[in-house]
Design a protein around this motif. Sequence first.
Motif, PDB file in Angstrom:
ATOM      1  N   GLU A   1       0.834  -1.203   0.000  1.00 26.83           N
ATOM      2  CA  GLU A   1       0.000   0.000   0.000  1.00 26.83           C
ATOM      3  C   GLU A   1       0.871   1.257   0.000  1.00 26.83           C
ATOM      4  OE1 GLU A   1      -3.698   2.077   2.407  1.00 26.83           O
ATOM      5  OE2 GLU A   1      -3.090   0.047   2.948  1.00 26.83           O
ATOM      6  N   THR A   2       1.918   1.243   0.796  1.00 23.63           N
ATOM      7  CA  THR A   2       2.838   2.382   0.873  1.00 23.63           C
ATOM      8  C   THR A   2       3.544   2.592  -0.464  1.00 23.63           C
ATOM      9  OG1 THR A   2       3.166   1.962   3.233  1.00 23.63           O
ATOM     10  CG2 THR A   2       4.850   3.293   2.114  1.00 23.63           C
ATOM     11  N   MET A   3       3.999   1.507  -1.087  1.00 28.48           N
ATOM     12  CA  MET A   3       4.697   1.592  -2.370  1.00 28.48           C
ATOM     13  C   MET A   3       3.792   2.209  -3.438  1.00 28.48           C
ATOM     14  SD  MET A   3       6.105  -1.510  -4.771  1.00 28.48           S
ATOM     15  CE  MET A   3       4.423  -1.940  -5.220  1.00 28.48           C
ATOM     16  N   TYR A   4       2.552   1.738  -3.513  1.00 32.19           N
ATOM     17  CA  TYR A   4       1.629   2.268  -4.516  1.00 32.19           C
ATOM     18  C   TYR A   4       1.316   3.742  -4.263  1.00 32.19           C
ATOM     19  CZ  TYR A   4       0.773  -2.545  -6.069  1.00 32.19           C
ATOM     20  OH  TYR A   4       0.911  -3.819  -6.561  1.00 32.19           O
ATOM     21  N   ALA A   5       1.190   4.127  -3.009  1.00 35.40           N
ATOM     22  CA  ALA A   5       0.853   5.510  -2.664  1.00 35.40           C
ATOM     23  C   ALA A   5       2.020   6.461  -2.927  1.00 35.40           C
ATOM     24  CB  ALA A   5       0.424   5.604  -1.200  1.00 35.40           C
ATOM     25  N   ALA A   6       3.254   5.959  -2.928  1.00 37.01           N
ATOM     26  CA  ALA A   6       4.444   6.813  -2.970  1.00 37.01           C
ATOM     27  C   ALA A   6       4.632   7.648  -4.250  1.00 37.01           C
ATOM     28  CB  ALA A   6       5.689   5.998  -2.646  1.00 37.01           C
ATOM     29  N   PRO A   7       4.390   7.294  -5.447  1.00 31.05           N
ATOM     30  CA  PRO A   7       4.190   5.969  -6.016  1.00 31.05           C
ATOM     31  C   PRO A   7       5.521   5.378  -6.491  1.00 31.05           C
ATOM     32  CG  PRO A   7       3.688   7.604  -7.676  1.00 31.05           C
ATOM     33  CD  PRO A   7       4.176   8.344  -6.444  1.00 31.05           C
ATOM     34  N   GLY A   8       5.786   4.148  -6.067  1.00 34.27           N
ATOM     35  CA  GLY A   8       7.009   3.475  -6.466  1.00 34.27           C
ATOM     36  C   GLY A   8       6.720   2.141  -7.103  1.00 34.27           C
ATOM     37  N   ARG A   9       7.791   1.444  -7.458  1.00 37.59           N
ATOM     38  CA  ARG A   9       7.671   0.107  -8.047  1.00 37.59           C
ATOM     39  C   ARG A   9       8.319  -0.956  -7.185  1.00 37.59           C
ATOM     40  NH1 ARG A   9       8.690   2.000 -14.225  1.00 37.59           N
ATOM     41  NH2 ARG A   9       6.556   2.672 -14.579  1.00 37.59           N
ATOM     42  N   GLY A  10       9.015  -0.533  -6.136  1.00 38.43           N
ATOM     43  CA  GLY A  10       9.633  -1.459  -5.202  1.00 38.43           C
ATOM     44  C   GLY A  10       9.822  -0.765  -3.869  1.00 38.43           C
TER      45      GLY A  10
END
Length: 159
Positions: A36-45
Amino acid sequence: MAILPLVTWPDERLTTPCTPAMADAATRQLAADMLETMYAAPGRGLAAPQVGHMIRLFVMDTGWKEGKPNPRVLLNPEILWRSDTLVTGPEGCLSIPGITAQVPRAAAVRLRWTDLDGQEFHEILTRFDAICAQHEADHLDGILMLDRVPPENRVGADA
């Protein structure tokens, strides 16, 4: 699930090797929160030390931004082989906001890991999957992308 606060450089946790992860309920919850944190950041890893947990766990989803989600949770990943062919390309890091660096990486890797049920996997990763996995695995060993940048290319990339 919860969005976790990101640990940012120069926090010493980002340069500290991690201990093995256990496939238990706490790790399962952490992995869900990390996705959830990765998607919100938005990152891929995103690696566990980037959210303050010093265990060998990372999550990745290299296709979600292109509409092809494939979330992965990797416990105790180990790169068993790296191709001799290197690719150099731009990398960013959620823990080093505002910095992009040209980082050389192996074009392909053979990765071993376990999932949240304790099942072991082996896979050869290529292209961006290989680059992302190497970046996140480095976090588990206390290595930052800036450590991989050749000294002659570091102008403005480190402090």
